[in-house]
Design a protein around this motif. Structure first.
Motif, PDB file in Angstrom:
ATOM      1  N   ARG A  95       0.847  -1.191   0.000  1.00  0.00           N
ATOM      2  CA  ARG A  95       0.000   0.000   0.000  1.00  0.00           C
ATOM      3  C   ARG A  95       0.885   1.245   0.000  1.00  0.00           C
ATOM      4  NH1 ARG A  95      -4.988   2.275   1.179  1.00  0.00           N
ATOM      5  NH2 ARG A  95      -4.863   4.149   2.457  1.00  0.00           N
ATOM      6  N   THR A  96       0.561   2.195  -0.871  1.00  0.00           N
ATOM      7  CA  THR A  96       1.261   3.472  -0.855  1.00  0.00           C
ATOM      8  C   THR A  96       0.709   4.301   0.298  1.00  0.00           C
ATOM      9  OG1 THR A  96       1.613   3.417  -3.230  1.00  0.00           O
ATOM     10  CG2 THR A  96       1.747   5.575  -2.176  1.00  0.00           C
ATOM     11  N   LEU A  97       1.583   4.718   1.206  1.00  0.00           N
ATOM     12  CA  LEU A  97       1.129   5.496   2.365  1.00  0.00           C
ATOM     13  C   LEU A  97       1.028   6.969   2.011  1.00  0.00           C
ATOM     14  CD1 LEU A  97       3.234   3.786   5.169  1.00  0.00           C
ATOM     15  CD2 LEU A  97       0.895   3.283   4.470  1.00  0.00           C
ATOM     16  N   TRP A  98       2.032   7.487   1.317  1.00  0.00           N
ATOM     17  CA  TRP A  98       1.977   8.871   0.861  1.00  0.00           C
ATOM     18  C   TRP A  98       2.916   9.068  -0.319  1.00  0.00           C
ATOM     19  CZ3 TRP A  98       6.946  10.495   1.580  1.00  0.00           C
ATOM     20  CH2 TRP A  98       7.633  10.113   2.748  1.00  0.00           C
ATOM     21  N   THR A  99       2.670  10.131  -1.038  1.00  0.00           N
ATOM     22  CA  THR A  99       3.583  10.502  -2.118  1.00  0.00           C
ATOM     23  C   THR A  99       4.183  11.857  -1.777  1.00  0.00           C
ATOM     24  OG1 THR A  99       1.719  11.454  -3.304  1.00  0.00           O
ATOM     25  CG2 THR A  99       2.357   9.244  -3.939  1.00  0.00           C
ATOM     26  N   ALA A 100       5.338  12.136  -2.352  1.00  0.00           N
ATOM     27  CA  ALA A 100       6.014  13.401  -2.051  1.00  0.00           C
ATOM     28  C   ALA A 100       6.517  14.035  -3.339  1.00  0.00           C
ATOM     29  CB  ALA A 100       7.181  13.160  -1.102  1.00  0.00           C
ATOM     30  N   ARG A 101       6.548  15.350  -3.348  1.00  0.00           N
ATOM     31  CA  ARG A 101       7.012  16.093  -4.522  1.00  0.00           C
ATOM     32  C   ARG A 101       8.038  17.113  -4.043  1.00  0.00           C
ATOM     33  NH1 ARG A 101       5.055  20.399  -7.342  1.00  0.00           N
ATOM     34  NH2 ARG A 101       3.488  20.740  -5.729  1.00  0.00           N
ATOM     35  N   ARG A 102       9.145  17.190  -4.770  1.00  0.00           N
ATOM     36  CA  ARG A 102      10.182  18.144  -4.386  1.00  0.00           C
ATOM     37  C   ARG A 102       9.704  19.570  -4.699  1.00  0.00           C
ATOM     38  NH1 ARG A 102      15.569  17.325  -3.465  1.00  0.00           N
ATOM     39  NH2 ARG A 102      15.721  15.331  -4.510  1.00  0.00           N
ATOM     40  N   VAL A 103       9.853  20.470  -3.760  1.00  0.00           N
ATOM     41  CA  VAL A 103       9.503  21.868  -3.989  1.00  0.00           C
ATOM     42  C   VAL A 103      10.756  22.706  -3.748  1.00  0.00           C
ATOM     43  CG1 VAL A 103       7.033  21.634  -3.485  1.00  0.00           C
ATOM     44  CG2 VAL A 103       8.630  22.065  -1.624  1.00  0.00           C
ATOM     45  N   ARG A 104      10.622  24.017  -3.851  1.00  0.00           N
ATOM     46  CA  ARG A 104      11.804  24.880  -3.777  1.00  0.00           C
ATOM     47  C   ARG A 104      12.660  24.574  -2.537  1.00  0.00           C
ATOM     48  NH1 ARG A 104      12.915  30.071  -6.078  1.00  0.00           N
ATOM     49  NH2 ARG A 104      10.844  30.019  -7.008  1.00  0.00           N
ATOM     50  N   ARG A 105      11.991  24.478  -1.402  1.00  0.00           N
ATOM     51  CA  ARG A 105      12.716  24.112  -0.179  1.00  0.00           C
ATOM     52  C   ARG A 105      12.105  22.839   0.397  1.00  0.00           C
ATOM     53  NH1 ARG A 105      13.530  29.822   3.047  1.00  0.00           N
ATOM     54  NH2 ARG A 105      14.890  30.769   1.476  1.00  0.00           N
ATOM     55  N   GLY A 106      12.816  21.765   0.348  1.00  0.00           N
ATOM     56  CA  GLY A 106      12.313  20.503   0.900  1.00  0.00           C
ATOM     57  C   GLY A 106      11.313  19.830  -0.019  1.00  0.00           C
ATOM     58  N   PHE A 107      10.300  19.224   0.568  1.00  0.00           N
ATOM     59  CA  PHE A 107       9.319  18.501  -0.239  1.00  0.00           C
ATOM     60  C   PHE A 107       7.956  18.552   0.435  1.00  0.00           C
ATOM     61  CE2 PHE A 107      11.450  15.496   2.551  1.00  0.00           C
ATOM     62  CZ  PHE A 107      10.411  14.763   3.091  1.00  0.00           C
ATOM     63  N   GLU A 108       6.936  18.323  -0.395  1.00  0.00           N
ATOM     64  CA  GLU A 108       5.551  18.309   0.091  1.00  0.00           C
ATOM     65  C   GLU A 108       5.017  16.900   0.013  1.00  0.00           C
ATOM     66  OE1 GLU A 108       3.406  20.802  -2.575  1.00  0.00           O
ATOM     67  OE2 GLU A 108       3.860  22.631  -1.444  1.00  0.00           O
ATOM     68  N   THR A 109       4.297  16.481   1.033  1.00  0.00           N
ATOM     69  CA  THR A 109       3.733  15.129   0.986  1.00  0.00           C
ATOM     70  C   THR A 109       2.219  15.179   0.823  1.00  0.00           C
ATOM     71  OG1 THR A 109       3.449  15.000   3.378  1.00  0.00           O
ATOM     72  CG2 THR A 109       5.531  14.181   2.490  1.00  0.00           C
ATOM     73  N   THR A 110       1.700  14.152   0.162  1.00  0.00           N
ATOM     74  CA  THR A 110       0.256  14.003  -0.003  1.00  0.00           C
ATOM     75  C   THR A 110      -0.120  12.613   0.492  1.00  0.00           C
ATOM     76  OG1 THR A 110       0.518  15.251  -2.050  1.00  0.00           O
ATOM     77  CG2 THR A 110      -1.631  14.193  -1.684  1.00  0.00           C
ATOM     78  N   PRO A 111      -0.979  12.522   1.504  1.00  0.00           N
ATOM     79  CA  PRO A 111      -1.350  11.178   1.975  1.00  0.00           C
ATOM     80  C   PRO A 111      -2.177  10.437   0.938  1.00  0.00           C
ATOM     81  CG  PRO A 111      -2.503  12.888   3.232  1.00  0.00           C
ATOM     82  CD  PRO A 111      -1.630  13.593   2.244  1.00  0.00           C
ATOM     83  N   ASN A 112      -2.127   9.118   0.998  1.00  0.00           N
ATOM     84  CA  ASN A 112      -2.925   8.288   0.092  1.00  0.00           C
ATOM     85  C   ASN A 112      -4.404   8.544   0.384  1.00  0.00           C
ATOM     86  OD1 ASN A 112      -4.316   6.296  -1.249  1.00  0.00           O
ATOM     87  ND2 ASN A 112      -2.905   4.656  -0.714  1.00  0.00           N
ATOM     88  N   ALA A 113      -5.123   8.960  -0.619  1.00  0.00           N
ATOM     89  CA  ALA A 113      -6.541   9.277  -0.409  1.00  0.00           C
ATOM     90  C   ALA A 113      -7.447   8.318  -1.164  1.00  0.00           C
ATOM     91  CB  ALA A 113      -6.802  10.716  -0.839  1.00  0.00           C
ATOM     92  N   GLU A 114      -6.971   7.078  -1.381  1.00  0.00           N
ATOM     93  CA  GLU A 114      -7.823   6.095  -2.046  1.00  0.00           C
ATOM     94  C   GLU A 114      -9.098   5.914  -1.237  1.00  0.00           C
ATOM     95  OE1 GLU A 114      -5.948   2.253  -2.638  1.00  0.00           O
ATOM     96  OE2 GLU A 114      -4.130   3.273  -3.299  1.00  0.00           O
ATOM     97  N   PRO A 115     -10.247   5.795  -1.892  1.00  0.00           N
ATOM     98  CA  PRO A 115     -11.481   5.601  -1.127  1.00  0.00           C
ATOM     99  C   PRO A 115     -11.482   4.237  -0.434  1.00  0.00           C
ATOM    100  CG  PRO A 115     -11.904   5.425  -3.493  1.00  0.00           C
ATOM    101  CD  PRO A 115     -10.483   5.858  -3.341  1.00  0.00           C
ATOM    102  N   THR A 116     -12.119   4.167   0.734  1.00  0.00           N
ATOM    103  CA  THR A 116     -12.211   2.905   1.471  1.00  0.00           C
ATOM    104  C   THR A 116     -13.174   1.968   0.755  1.00  0.00           C
ATOM    105  OG1 THR A 116     -11.838   4.100   3.508  1.00  0.00           O
ATOM    106  CG2 THR A 116     -12.791   1.901   3.715  1.00  0.00           C
TER     107      THR A 116
END
Lengths: 377, 258
Positions: A95-116
């Motif tokens: 299971r993917t728990l979260w994804t991350a994207r590199r931004v200017r400083r550090g990175f941003e994460t997005t939690p897995n939002a798959e429907p239950t």
């Protein structure tokens, strides 16, 4: 499952009634998962009609062996548990728990939002209800609750089946459970395949179950059917293929330095099959995966096992290098230390680890061997 | 940006080219790879050669001739990181079956002019000759694992290449155990995962293409195959003598059944 109901009338449905139940669950937007025949085994898979169930197929299970054969009476649930467990649908293998994207400083994460997923589990046995209850304590009610598990569990209906034909590796009775389901179901079925009439007794265990039952073509169960079901269950209690020694937890606590671990290590493949077919083993690992540019990453959780070398890797090396220490870790946790940690045994007596061990290592026999060996010295 | 791209070289020794092809097989990801690295030396894909040294070398094939044995040192000297790919490079390959016999007998019986053949007595993996930074298993390698290794190298992290058994892949994907349900001896419990569960999901036992897993208990599986699955010594020996026959645990077990 929804709120339990206090008392329930036992009704009977026939094959068409079961089909109506499967369709009613589907009409609720649920994916019905139940026993299906695939690749020479009864596994779990999507069920859309009663025709998907393994009618007239029985299984034979022994240490390191499993095979099927046909049987005349067309029973739908005349088999023991197969290699799959319900944890697959509540706590997915990857299971993917979260994804991350590199931004200017550090990175941003997005939690897995798959429907239950809205699911209904059809054919859940007493041992597997005990396993769901054990997993609830660990993954839902404990201090390290898993949101995915908790959400999937809340959305899942449980249609249990009283086990009338335990397998050769079953020992639920000696683990304090039994072939008859006690609690934790929405509906419980007991199959009575007859010469002239094939019926299933149905009991509601929750409001949701009672509502479903009310919508099915059913009749009150007569006394003969109730007596037949009781007789079948009593017979099942007496036909367990295996038994676990009652003092196993203490035997294992006292046997940590037993010479028997070396004996197990000579046979154990440390392949991890026992833990992956276990309905309560919940260990996992996480891996970070990147794309080629390093701009995107994701964290994945994957089932893991105390039988792999890397599972016990910490700074400086691996703690459990040999099969002796890996097997000891597993069996002592499962049967002894689980009590200290979670208040129950981690074993339900389903027998999967015995059947699906490629070299037939038998948890009940190993426990006895440790007891006998330590008893002698 | 372009000037900073790491230089990638792909080298072939004694092999069938299948592992190199896995890189070309990346298809959807190939353009991304070509953007991320400068493909500096890859004769299977292009005649154009960029001179070394190279940041990362992928080495396919085993060392089976005196020429191979000399050339691998040159490759090592030109490579910052050297990654071996495939069963030949990591275990000697199917051609290492000759290691169990006298190679001169083969040469005499196969070739009309044995005097033209210059070969070593044994086919051996790359790490027997030069230091190797990472070994990627498989016959052939799995393209997703190859991408993962390149990806990890480019991002300066450890590759997620587990060393556990093939059984883990079977169980994660829900494949029914061929050994238990069919009574067929299967090398899965001894073999490193990574193929994507190819054979067991097609109802066939594992042939061990990815070589021995960590701490393989070969003796136990051999014993069960004889005692409970009705195989004889010859069949057990052949089971261990396939694509990774010369990997030490498999070699020793097959020799125990001579």
């Amino acid at each position: 499952m929804s709120r339990p109901v206090a008392t329930a009338d036992v009704r009977t449905i026939d094959r068409e009634g079961l089909d109506a139940l499967i369709r009613a669950l589907g009409a609720q937007g649920r994916r019905v998962i139940g026993p299906v025949l695939r690749d020479g085994a009864i596994v779990t898979g999507p069920v859309t009609s009663v025709d998907d169930l393994p009618a007239g197929v029985v299984d034979h299970q022994e240490a390191g062996g499993y095979h099927l054969e046909g049987q005349g009476n067309g029973a739908l649930f005349h088999h023991g548990v197969g290699p799959h467990t319900w944890k697959r649908y509540l706590y997915p293998p990857v299971r993917t728990l979260w994804t991350a994207r590199r931004v200017r400083r550090g990175f941003e994460t997005t939690p897995n939002a798959e429907p239950t997923p809205r699911q209904a589990f059809l054919g859940v046995r007493g041992c597997d209800l005990a396993a769901l209850s054990a997993l609830d304590r660990v993954l839902r009610d404990g201090p390290y609750a898993d949101p995915c598990y908790a959400a999937c569990r809340a959305e899942a209906l449980v249609i249990a089946v009283n086990c009338t034909r335990p397998g050769g590796t079953c020992f639920c009775v000696s683990m304090g459970g039994g072939p008859k389901v006690a609690a934790g179901y929405d509906l419980a079925l007991t199959e009575l395949p007859g010469e002239d009439r094939h019926v299933l007794l149905v009991e509601a265990g929750s409001e949701a179950g009672a509502a479903l039952l009310a919508g099915l073509p059913s009749e009150p169960a007569d006394r003969a059917a109730l007596a037949a079901a009781e007789a079948r269950l009593a017979e099942a209690v007496d036909s367990m293929g295996r038994d676990m020694i009652p003092d196993v937890a203490q035997v294992l606590r006292d046997g940590l330095t037993s010479g028997h671990w070396d004996d197990v290590a000579r046979r154990c493949l440390s392949c991890a099959n026992c833990t992956l077919v276990c309905p309560t083993c919940f260990c996992s690992t996480v891996e970070d995966v990147t794309d080629l540019t390093g701009g995107e990453a994701r964290r994945e959780r994957r089932w893991d096992s105390c039988f792999t070398l890397d599972f016990s890797y910490i700074h400086g090396g691996h703690i459990r290098r040999g099969g002796d220490s890996r097997y000891r870790q597993w069996i002592t946790h499962k049967l002894a230390h689980w009590h200290d940690q979670f208040g129950t045994s981690g074993c339900t007596g389903c027998g999967r680890c015995i059947t699906w061990c490629p070299v037939g290592i038998d948890i009940t026999e190993e426990a006895k061997a440790i007891k006998n060996r330590e008893g002698r010295t | 940006m372009a000037a900073k791209r790491p230089k990638l070289a792909v080298w072939k020794f004694s092999s069938c080219d299948g592992c190199q092809l896995s890189l070309l097989d990346c298809e959807d990801e190939l353009l991304a790879v070509a953007e991320a690295v400068e493909i500096a030396y890859f004769l299977e894909a292009t005649r154009a050669e960029v001179r070394g040294p190279y940041d990362v070398s992928l080495v396919e094939g085993s060392i089976s001739t005196p020429h191979d044995a000399e050339r691998i040192h040159k490759v090592r000297r030109k490579s910052r990181a050297l990654i071996t790919i495939g069963a030949c490079a990591t275990a000697g390959g199917i051609q290492a079956l000759r290691n169990f016999h006298d190679v001169d007998d083969f040469v005499r019986s196969v070739y009309a002019h044995p005097e033209y053949i210059s070969t070593l007595a044994k086919s051996t993996p790359i790490q027997d000759h030069v230091p190797v930074d990472f070994e990627l298993r498989g016959c052939p390698i799995d393209k997703f694992q190859l991408l993962e290794v390149l990806n990890a190298f480019l991002n300066g992290r450890k590759p997620n290449i587990p060393r556990h058994s093939q059984c883990v892949e079977c169980k994660l994907s829900g494949t029914v155990c061929v050994m238990v349900a069919k009574g067929e001896p299967c090398l899965g419990p001894l073999t490193q995962a990574g193929c994507g569960n190819l054979c067991p999901s097609c109802d066939r036992p594992c042939y061990g293409c990815f070589g021995p897993k960590e701490t393989p208990n070969t003796a136990s599986l051999a014993d069960w195959s004889v005692r409970c699955l009705g195989r004889d010594e010859r069949q057990v020996r052949h089971m261990f003598r396939a694509f990774t026959a010369y990997a030490e645990p498999f070699r020793k077990e097959s020799e125990a059944h001579e």
